[in-house]
Enzyme design. Structure first.
Site, PDB file in Angstrom:
ATOM      1  CE1 TYR A  60      -4.113   1.835   0.474  1.00 40.74           C
ATOM      2  CE2 TYR A  60      -2.575   3.444   1.377  1.00 40.74           C
ATOM      3  CZ  TYR A  60      -3.675   3.082   0.905  1.00 40.74           C
ATOM      4  OH  TYR A  60      -4.789   4.219   0.834  1.00 40.74           O
ATOM      5  CG  PHE A 112      -6.891  18.953 -23.865  1.00 45.07           C
ATOM      6  CD1 PHE A 112      -6.936  18.597 -25.087  1.00 45.07           C
ATOM      7  CD2 PHE A 112      -7.292  17.899 -22.684  1.00 45.07           C
ATOM      8  CE1 PHE A 112      -7.425  16.997 -25.356  1.00 45.07           C
ATOM      9  CE2 PHE A 112      -7.737  16.778 -22.963  1.00 45.07           C
ATOM     10  CZ  PHE A 112      -7.774  16.067 -24.407  1.00 45.07           C
ATOM     11  CB  THR A 113     -11.953  18.419 -23.407  1.00 44.61           C
ATOM     12  OG1 THR A 113     -10.833  17.516 -23.519  1.00 44.61           O
ATOM     13  CG2 THR A 113     -12.287  18.768 -24.968  1.00 44.61           C
ATOM     14  CG  ASP A 201      -1.179  18.685 -21.235  1.00 40.39           C
ATOM     15  OD1 ASP A 201      -0.468  17.642 -20.937  1.00 40.39           O
ATOM     16  OD2 ASP A 201      -2.325  18.828 -21.443  1.00 40.39           O
ATOM     17  CE  LYS A 244      -3.603  11.262 -23.849  1.00 39.88           C
ATOM     18  NZ  LYS A 244      -4.507  11.117 -22.774  1.00 39.88           N
ATOM     19  NE  ARG A 368     -11.305  16.421 -29.723  1.00 44.16           N
ATOM     20  CZ  ARG A 368     -10.990  15.980 -28.560  1.00 44.16           C
ATOM     21  NH1 ARG A 368      -9.934  15.662 -27.913  1.00 44.16           N
ATOM     22  NH2 ARG A 368     -12.116  15.757 -27.436  1.00 44.16           N
ATOM     23  CG  PHE A 435     -15.970  15.370 -26.222  1.00 42.53           C
ATOM     24  CD1 PHE A 435     -15.970  16.414 -25.267  1.00 42.53           C
ATOM     25  CD2 PHE A 435     -15.263  14.398 -26.306  1.00 42.53           C
ATOM     26  CE1 PHE A 435     -14.712  16.555 -24.439  1.00 42.53           C
ATOM     27  CE2 PHE A 435     -13.863  14.388 -25.195  1.00 42.53           C
ATOM     28  CZ  PHE A 435     -13.786  15.372 -24.246  1.00 42.53           C
TER      29      PHE A 435
HETATM   30  O1  PLI Z   1      -6.957  11.287 -20.520  1.00 40.93           O
HETATM   31  P1  PLI Z   1      -6.186  11.843 -19.412  1.00 40.93           P
HETATM   32  O2  PLI Z   1      -6.835  11.801 -18.193  1.00 40.93           O
HETATM   33  O3  PLI Z   1      -4.877  10.696 -19.130  1.00 40.93           O
HETATM   34  O4  PLI Z   1      -5.300  12.938 -19.870  1.00 40.93           O
HETATM   35  C1  PLI Z   1      -5.932  14.266 -20.216  1.00 40.93           C
HETATM   36  C2  PLI Z   1      -5.256  14.945 -21.165  1.00 40.93           C
HETATM   37  C3  PLI Z   1      -4.668  16.085 -20.828  1.00 40.93           C
HETATM   38  N1  PLI Z   1      -3.859  16.781 -21.582  1.00 40.93           N
HETATM   39  C4  PLI Z   1      -3.677  16.568 -23.059  1.00 40.93           C
HETATM   40  C5  PLI Z   1      -3.156  17.407 -24.036  1.00 40.93           C
HETATM   41  C6  PLI Z   1      -4.509  15.278 -23.509  1.00 40.93           C
HETATM   42  O5  PLI Z   1      -4.601  14.785 -24.782  1.00 40.93           O
HETATM   43  C7  PLI Z   1      -5.140  14.627 -22.477  1.00 40.93           C
HETATM   44  C8  PLI Z   1      -6.208  13.399 -22.984  1.00 40.93           C
HETATM   45  N2  PLI Z   1      -6.264  13.269 -24.415  1.00 40.93           N
HETATM   46  C9  PLI Z   1      -6.936  12.421 -24.650  1.00 40.93           C
HETATM   47  C10 PLI Z   1      -7.877  11.394 -23.940  1.00 40.93           C
HETATM   48  C11 PLI Z   1      -7.179  12.233 -26.266  1.00 40.93           C
HETATM   49  O6  PLI Z   1      -7.841  11.283 -26.789  1.00 40.93           O
HETATM   50  O7  PLI Z   1      -6.272  12.853 -26.662  1.00 40.93           O
END
Ligand code: PLI
Length: 445
Positions: A60, A112-113, A201, A244, A368, A435
């Protein structure tokens, strides 16, 4: 890991699409042939990462995998304090809550969303300070993610309080476009004059570093890893979606240089994510991410990754299909306005195009445009973004160039189809980040 994919008939896809409310997020994965919805959590892990999964220390508290992750972030990104989170938005939530007060203004190089959602949720107001070229899909500016220093200075001069500048590298909503090192440096100097920190970011910062190596004078002979370190050195902290660049299916982190702020983040993370040495991840997930970070900054990896995206983009450009140029780091963005020049934006051209592409071939992409942009939280009106795009997002280390050819042929067929759709109407609109779950019906006349 190899995964079978399934071809479907047009009739099957028409039924699946209707059932999904014409929203590609609501399709079942088994009904998708080539999945370009996102590059988030969809990449393939390496043998070395999978081996690390077997070394999960599931204590943990104080898991050894956390310390490996902390070490990787310190080494490759250069930040002092690392707070793990379940994914990027978990980090955005913690950062927004500890830094933003109601009435604050948060400038950034395009929204960003999820990032903007958390900034607004904490009481802040996002203001776009990206250069104008970013909003023009035809502009060939090599660094369309750059901050417009005049726009930023205006905000710094006039806003009541600016907790930080939100700097994305690369800029997802602009088409995966990079920021130049020169611009990051100049932005740092300007922010210093006003005593405002910069929060990166860093979700696709490795891809950004690769573009700097390829395009910015003086960086051709530097390693991507060194460019990444330099870029981060001009910033004070970083939110990260491990899904990513860092090549994992789940995970994220918040990194900070300020010890007092890091203590606040460590305190809050236990409320929302988990203890500050796991933050919602299993030990094995942290190990896979620590190893993914090491792999992600290798020049050979990143050249192949971005190279595949460029391959698809250049194919479409050769066939005179309207895409955002230059081609971005993680995706090719179709310009839906030029696919359907007569369709009003309120008929959701990009949402329509993503549906048409799925119908044609089973290729899944993502809107988008106006749907993603959402509504102004004060007036309730739709935002009408200049960019109305469909994103063909390439997962890392998953598809072959032959898959890219199939995608290009389907895009071409949809572009040249003389029978143009009229668009969609939204019949269900969720309150937050619409979306993901909105539903639509075709406009028939
Ligand atoms: O999907 P998360 O919660 O691991 O990350 C959020 C996120 C933050 N910043 C940026 C630039 C992103 O592209 C992002 C998530 N992007 C997604 C899910 C995408 O399909 O681009």
């Amino acid at each position: 890991m190899v995964e079978p994919i399934r071809m479907t008939t047009r009739e099957h896809r028409a039924a699946a699409l209707a059932e999904a409310g014409y929203n590609t997020f609501l399709l079942k994965s088994e009904d998708v042939y080539i999945d370009l919805l996102t590059d988030s959590g969809t990449s393939a892990m390496s043998d070395w990462q999978w081996a690390g999964m077997m070394l999960g220390d599931e204590a943990y508290a104080g898991s050894r995998n956390f310390y490996n992750l902390e070490e990787a972030v310190r080494q490759y990104y250069g930040y002092s304090h690392v707070i793990p989170t379940h994914q990027g938005r978990g980090a955005e939530h913690i950062l927004s809550q500890i830094c933003i007060q109601p009435g604050d203004t948060v400038p950034g190089n395009m929204y960003f969303t999820t990032t903007r959602y958390h900034q607004e949720h904490a009481g802040g107001e996002f203001v776009d300070v990206i250069i104008d070229e970013a909003h023009d899909p035809t502009s060939l500016h090599p660094f369309k993610g750059n901050v417009d220093l005049d726009k930023l200075e205006h905000v710094l001069k006039t806003a009541r309080r600016v907790p930080y500048l939100s700097l994305a590298a690369t800029v997802n909503m602009a088409g995966g476009q990079p920021v130049s090192m020169e611009n990051v440096r100049a932005t740092r100097a300007l922010c210093d004059r006003y005593g405002v920190p910069i929060m990166l970011d860093g979700t696709r910062a490795v891809e950004n570093a690769y573009f700097i190596q390829q395009r910015e004078p003086g960086y051709q002979d530097k390693k991507v890893a060194d460019i990444l370190r330099e870029m981060c050195s001009y910033t004070d902290g970083c939110t990260m979606s491990g899904k990513k660049d860092p090549l994992v299916n789940i995970g994220g982190w918040l990194a900070l240089n300020d010890a007092a702020l890091a203590d606040k983040a460590r305190n809050l993370v236990v409320v929302y994510e988990g203890l500050h040495t796991y933050g919602g991840m299993a030990g094995r997930d942290m190990e896979a991410m620590a190893r993914g970070i090491v792999e992600s900054v290798q020049d050979d990896h990143i050249r192949a990754r971005v190279g595949q995206v460029q391959y698809l983009g250049e194919l479409l450009i050769d066939w005179a299909i309207p895409v955002v140029q230059p081609i971005g780091g993680h995706a090719v963005y179709l310009d839906a306005r030029r696919f359907y020049p007569d369709m009003p934006q309120i008929n959701f051209p990009a949402q329509t195009l993503a549906a048409e592409l799925y119908l044609d071939s089973g290729v899944r992409a993502m809107e988008r445009g106006i749907v993603s942009a959402g509504r102004n939280k004060h007036t309730g009106d739709h935002y009408y973004p200049k960019l109305e795009l469909v994103r063909l997002t390439i997962p890392r280390r998953v598809y072959t160039q032959a898959h890219m050819d199939v995608v290009a042929e389907s895009v071409d067929a949809v572009y040249r189809n003389p029978d143009k759709p009229k668009g969609l109407k939204m019949v269900y609109e969720p309150e937050y980040l619409r979306f993901f779950q909105a539903r639509f019906e075709p406009i028939r006349e």
